[in-house]
Design a protein around this motif. Sequence first.
Motif, PDB file in Angstrom:
ATOM      1  N   SER A   4       0.831  -1.195   0.000  1.00  0.00           N
ATOM      2  CA  SER A   4       0.000   0.000   0.000  1.00  0.00           C
ATOM      3  C   SER A   4       0.871   1.252   0.000  1.00  0.00           C
ATOM      4  O   SER A   4       2.035   1.237   0.429  1.00  0.00           O
ATOM      5  N   ASP A   5       0.288   2.341  -0.467  1.00  0.00           N
ATOM      6  CA  ASP A   5       1.013   3.614  -0.451  1.00  0.00           C
ATOM      7  C   ASP A   5       1.403   3.996   0.971  1.00  0.00           C
ATOM      8  O   ASP A   5       2.486   4.547   1.209  1.00  0.00           O
ATOM      9  N   ALA A   6       0.510   3.703   1.936  1.00  0.00           N
ATOM     10  CA  ALA A   6       0.788   4.055   3.327  1.00  0.00           C
ATOM     11  C   ALA A   6       2.000   3.291   3.845  1.00  0.00           C
ATOM     12  O   ALA A   6       2.879   3.868   4.513  1.00  0.00           O
ATOM     13  N   ALA A  32       0.781  -1.798  11.154  1.00  0.00           N
ATOM     14  CA  ALA A  32      -0.422  -0.998  10.904  1.00  0.00           C
ATOM     15  C   ALA A  32      -1.277  -1.632   9.809  1.00  0.00           C
ATOM     16  O   ALA A  32      -2.511  -1.702   9.922  1.00  0.00           O
ATOM     17  N   GLY A  33      -0.649  -2.105   8.755  1.00  0.00           N
ATOM     18  CA  GLY A  33      -1.391  -2.714   7.659  1.00  0.00           C
ATOM     19  C   GLY A  33      -2.066  -4.013   8.063  1.00  0.00           C
ATOM     20  O   GLY A  33      -3.209  -4.288   7.666  1.00  0.00           O
ATOM     21  N   ILE A  34      -1.372  -4.829   8.849  1.00  0.00           N
ATOM     22  CA  ILE A  34      -1.951  -6.095   9.316  1.00  0.00           C
ATOM     23  C   ILE A  34      -3.169  -5.827  10.187  1.00  0.00           C
ATOM     24  O   ILE A  34      -4.227  -6.454  10.032  1.00  0.00           O
ATOM     25  N   ARG A  35      -3.038  -4.888  11.121  1.00  0.00           N
ATOM     26  CA  ARG A  35      -4.166  -4.567  11.999  1.00  0.00           C
ATOM     27  C   ARG A  35      -5.346  -3.998  11.205  1.00  0.00           C
ATOM     28  O   ARG A  35      -6.509  -4.341  11.466  1.00  0.00           O
ATOM     29  N   GLU A  36      -5.066  -3.148  10.245  1.00  0.00           N
ATOM     30  CA  GLU A  36      -6.131  -2.557   9.442  1.00  0.00           C
ATOM     31  C   GLU A  36      -6.893  -3.632   8.677  1.00  0.00           C
ATOM     32  O   GLU A  36      -8.127  -3.624   8.625  1.00  0.00           O
ATOM     33  N   THR A  37      -6.171  -4.585   8.097  1.00  0.00           N
ATOM     34  CA  THR A  37      -6.815  -5.671   7.356  1.00  0.00           C
ATOM     35  C   THR A  37      -7.667  -6.523   8.287  1.00  0.00           C
ATOM     36  O   THR A  37      -8.812  -6.884   7.959  1.00  0.00           O
ATOM     37  N   GLY A  38      -7.135  -6.845   9.455  1.00  0.00           N
ATOM     38  CA  GLY A  38      -7.883  -7.659  10.416  1.00  0.00           C
ATOM     39  C   GLY A  38      -9.145  -6.986  10.900  1.00  0.00           C
ATOM     40  O   GLY A  38     -10.212  -7.619  10.995  1.00  0.00           O
ATOM     41  N   GLU A  39      -9.052  -5.716  11.209  1.00  0.00           N
ATOM     42  CA  GLU A  39     -10.230  -4.994  11.701  1.00  0.00           C
ATOM     43  C   GLU A  39     -11.274  -4.855  10.603  1.00  0.00           C
ATOM     44  O   GLU A  39     -12.482  -4.928  10.866  1.00  0.00           O
ATOM     45  N   HIS A 364       8.093  -6.968  -3.205  1.00  0.00           N
ATOM     46  CA  HIS A 364       6.805  -6.846  -2.524  1.00  0.00           C
ATOM     47  C   HIS A 364       6.183  -8.206  -2.187  1.00  0.00           C
ATOM     48  O   HIS A 364       6.553  -9.241  -2.733  1.00  0.00           O
ATOM     49  N   ASP A 365       5.195  -8.140  -1.302  1.00  0.00           N
ATOM     50  CA  ASP A 365       4.286  -9.254  -1.013  1.00  0.00           C
ATOM     51  C   ASP A 365       4.992 -10.498  -0.490  1.00  0.00           C
ATOM     52  O   ASP A 365       4.648 -11.621  -0.863  1.00  0.00           O
ATOM     53  N   SER A 366       5.922 -10.302   0.412  1.00  0.00           N
ATOM     54  CA  SER A 366       6.596 -11.454   1.038  1.00  0.00           C
ATOM     55  C   SER A 366       6.036 -11.737   2.431  1.00  0.00           C
ATOM     56  O   SER A 366       6.607 -12.524   3.179  1.00  0.00           O
TER      57      SER A 366
END
Length: 421
Positions: A4-6, A32-39, A364-366
């Motif tokens: 993500s850009d973020a 932050a990205g993992i938590r955002e996806t989970g929520e 990316h995406d590892s």
Amino acid sequence: MPMSDAFKQRLFKALPEIAEHYGTPFHIYDEAGIRETGEHLKQVFSGIDGFREYFAVKALPNKQILKLMKEMNFGYDCSSIPELIMSRELGADTEDIMFTSNNTSPEEFAFAEQDGGCILNLDDISLIDKVPNFPELICFRYNPGPRRTGNIIIGNPVEAKYGITHEQVVDAYRKAKERGATRFGLHTMVASNELDYTYMVETARMVLSLAELVKAELDIEFEFVNIGGGFGIPYNPDQAPLDIDTMAKEVTELFDAFKTKNGFVPRMYMESGRFMTGPHGCLVTRAINHKDTYRNYIGVDSCMSALMRPALYEAYHHIDVVGKDNAPKEMTYDVVGSLCENNDKFAVQRELPKIDEGDLLVIHDSGAHGHAMGFQYNGRLRPQELLLRCDGSVELIRRAETVDDYFATQNYTPDSFTPGA
């Protein structure tokens, strides 16, 4: 999906300093990205009572990542003794663990039973008699065979080694009842990296239909159905992401209709791994060599022992060259590692900016099936793992393997015997 850009903005500005401190190569994950996806996952499925994600531990088996999952009230999908150990060390209780294994050994059954046990998800009807102490709660993995077309990644269900057949379903639950089971669940896994949300909706429809069948035959009301994982991520920037919002809406409607028709409804579980963490991790490696022969090669200080998906599946992983976002992609490179295997390539004939020795490359995406699928062939060792915290700090969450680690299993108490003597 390319990060993500973020995540990119958080990481890239600090990456030269991070690489200087820790050295390369390393996998780094975005809290932050993992938590955002989970929520977001919890929010879109909130209309289904008892919805729960069981994170597929095999995707990213790191205790610090599993802690994040626990903090989001997710369970763990495990398929081996080490995965059970990690989950239990983090405080996972009996119904926080779904143990889905195949060709399960007596040792694994015994270990699964320890510490209050877990949700035992049997892969084969023959295993019913092999469970030493049959649990009260039991689940079976269902393989629809010719009733379902497998997706392009996981293949034809008829050819898959997993699960019981449609014809075995009723017998399996009948035999489980005879062994003392009184609580029941149902599981399936028929897709991998699927980006068409309708495929997952049909999977939910399939397991709910099967729940009706078993109810009619055996008067069993399933406590839960598990639609498995397989939620895809778009590795290539040109691919559209999985429409998880529309998927959740249509799956919720199926569960509502089931309840209206049957007077009860099972909880819904899933076991996403790649979807939860895949886009939120990357492999950072440094260019150390440029070879100009029949092709232009960029050699990096990592190899397929750190990320084998490109070699194993010819999978595309997007690559950025740090500091050259706006530079023209004027070169065509094979980006390669140091393994003595010709398929040790992260990219083949990839258009990239001109790369100089010392440049940092971000693959990316590892974040799923990256470090987890690593190996030690050719004596190449797996790299360290880092976690980019929400506050911007960076934490070492797994050290790099060392030469001492490589030789550890050759340091043993001598043991030999002569058969028949």
